[in-house]
Design an enzyme around this catalytic site. Structure first.
Site, PDB file in Angstrom:
ATOM      1  N   THR A 138       2.879  -2.331   3.525  1.00 39.52           N
ATOM      2  CA  THR A 138       2.192  -3.670   3.598  1.00 39.52           C
ATOM      3  C   THR A 138       3.508  -4.375   2.751  1.00 39.52           C
ATOM      4  O   THR A 138       3.822  -4.470   1.813  1.00 39.52           O
ATOM      5  CB  THR A 138       1.005  -3.875   2.840  1.00 39.52           C
ATOM      6  OG1 THR A 138       0.296  -2.848   3.363  1.00 39.52           O
ATOM      7  CG2 THR A 138       0.559  -5.048   2.590  1.00 39.52           C
ATOM      8  N   LYS A 140      -3.613  -7.041   7.982  1.00 42.65           N
ATOM      9  CA  LYS A 140      -3.730  -6.280   6.665  1.00 42.65           C
ATOM     10  C   LYS A 140      -3.895  -7.209   5.453  1.00 42.65           C
ATOM     11  O   LYS A 140      -4.626  -7.001   4.626  1.00 42.65           O
ATOM     12  CB  LYS A 140      -2.454  -5.354   6.726  1.00 42.65           C
ATOM     13  CG  LYS A 140      -2.095  -4.699   5.364  1.00 42.65           C
ATOM     14  CD  LYS A 140      -3.189  -3.852   4.872  1.00 42.65           C
ATOM     15  CE  LYS A 140      -2.858  -3.098   3.728  1.00 42.65           C
ATOM     16  NZ  LYS A 140      -3.848  -2.132   3.046  1.00 42.65           N
ATOM     17  N   LYS A 190       0.627  -7.602  -5.331  1.00 43.09           N
ATOM     18  CA  LYS A 190       1.525  -7.941  -4.312  1.00 43.09           C
ATOM     19  C   LYS A 190       1.237  -8.674  -3.114  1.00 43.09           C
ATOM     20  O   LYS A 190       1.501  -9.382  -2.409  1.00 43.09           O
ATOM     21  CB  LYS A 190       2.279  -6.687  -4.254  1.00 43.09           C
ATOM     22  CG  LYS A 190       3.356  -6.560  -3.248  1.00 43.09           C
ATOM     23  CD  LYS A 190       3.624  -5.344  -2.491  1.00 43.09           C
ATOM     24  CE  LYS A 190       2.727  -4.921  -1.799  1.00 43.09           C
ATOM     25  NZ  LYS A 190       2.644  -3.637  -0.782  1.00 43.09           N
TER      26      LYS A 190
END
Length: 282
Positions: free
Chosen positions: A94, A169, A237
């Site tokens: 990711t 995502k 993150k």
């Protein structure tokens, strides 16, 4: 069974069980991890490499599952310096969309192809091969990767060109960050009102507010053991990546404040639901 040689780079909490599923399926598998200790358990059936360059040379399809933009750029920086024409790279990390799209362009210039294929699900679905895999890239490349992806996930969603898998995502993890903060606050509120956690979580999970996300965190909340399946730092993150990608909604500031505060308190390596400890201390 395909006769291609398959490489897997990155054997962390997610990458290790994902690569194991490829090994169990009988593919000709090679693995690499920066910390060689994490390759333990692969030597009997797969080839363990100590150098990325050697793994790339010997494999046709290479999967990467890495921590963040910097790790992906470091690994692919080495890859781009090699002869890679005809090879397919599938990054399941990711990372930022622009980083991924730039890599796709650079690999194409070298005659290679690239898919971004991040996953929804944590360590248990990774081990069970029941991840949801969100893919960006060309259909022909997905067709080539599908036999391997099907051993790692229960659902493969092709969402369009390079970068679209990451778009999905970031959106789903934005939603999950909201769910986990809401779940933590709800449990703390029910604690305050004198309701046993096990009883409150049973109510949540049996009601319309329950979901796979609440159910998977139930044992952690009851036991108050926040060993990471998906680390809080990684969720932070991803929230920042969502912000970079254009998320500017009412809850964004709250989420950043909550998760950043938890990290500042030294809780970043706990499971994401460990934010409950930070909120409790507020």
């Amino acid at each position: 069974m395909t006769t291609e040689n398959v490489g897997f780079i990155g054997l962390g909490n997610m990458g290790h069980p994902m690569a194991k599923n490829l090994e169990k399926a009988g593919f000709s598998l090679s693995v690499y991890n920066r910390n060689i200790a994490k390759t333990a358990g692969f030597g009997a059936q797969s080839t363990v490499y100590s150098e990325i360059t050697d793994l790339i040379k010997d494999n046709d399809v290479v999967f990467t599952m890495l921590t963040n933009d910097a790790a992906v750029q470091e690994v692919y920086g080495k890859i781009l310096g090699l002869p890679i024409s005809g090879k397919l790279f599938v990054d399941m990390s990711t990372i930022a969309q622009d980083v991924s799209i730039d890599l796709a362009r650079k690999l194409k210039e070298k005659g290679a192809t690239f898919l971004d294929a991040p996953v929804a699900g944590s360590t248990k679905p990774a081990a069970e091969g029941t991840l949801i895999i969100m893919v960006g890239g060309e259909q022909t490349d997905l067709d080539r990767a599908r036999p391997y992806l099907e051993k790692m996930g229960k659902s493969i969603k092709h969402l369009g060109k390079n970068g679209k898998g990451l778009a999905a995502k970031l959106a789903i993890n934005y939603f999950l960050s909201i769910i986990y903060q809401g779940l933590a606050e709800t449990i703390l509120f029910s604690d305050q009102l004198g309701i046993e956690r096990s009883e409150m979580l049973e109510i949540i999970n049996d009601s319309a507010s329950g979901s796979g996300a609440t159910k998977v965190k139930t044992p952690l909340l009851i036991e108050q053991n926040y060993t990471a399946a998906f680390a809080l730092d990684l969720m932070l993150k991803d929230i920042r990546l969502a912000q970079k990608a254009g998320a500017s909604y009412p809850l964004l500031g709250t989420l950043l404040d909550t998760y950043e505060t938890a990290r500042e308190k030294g809780l970043g390596q706990l499971d994401v639901i460990g934010i409950i400890e930070s909120i409790k201390q507020s």
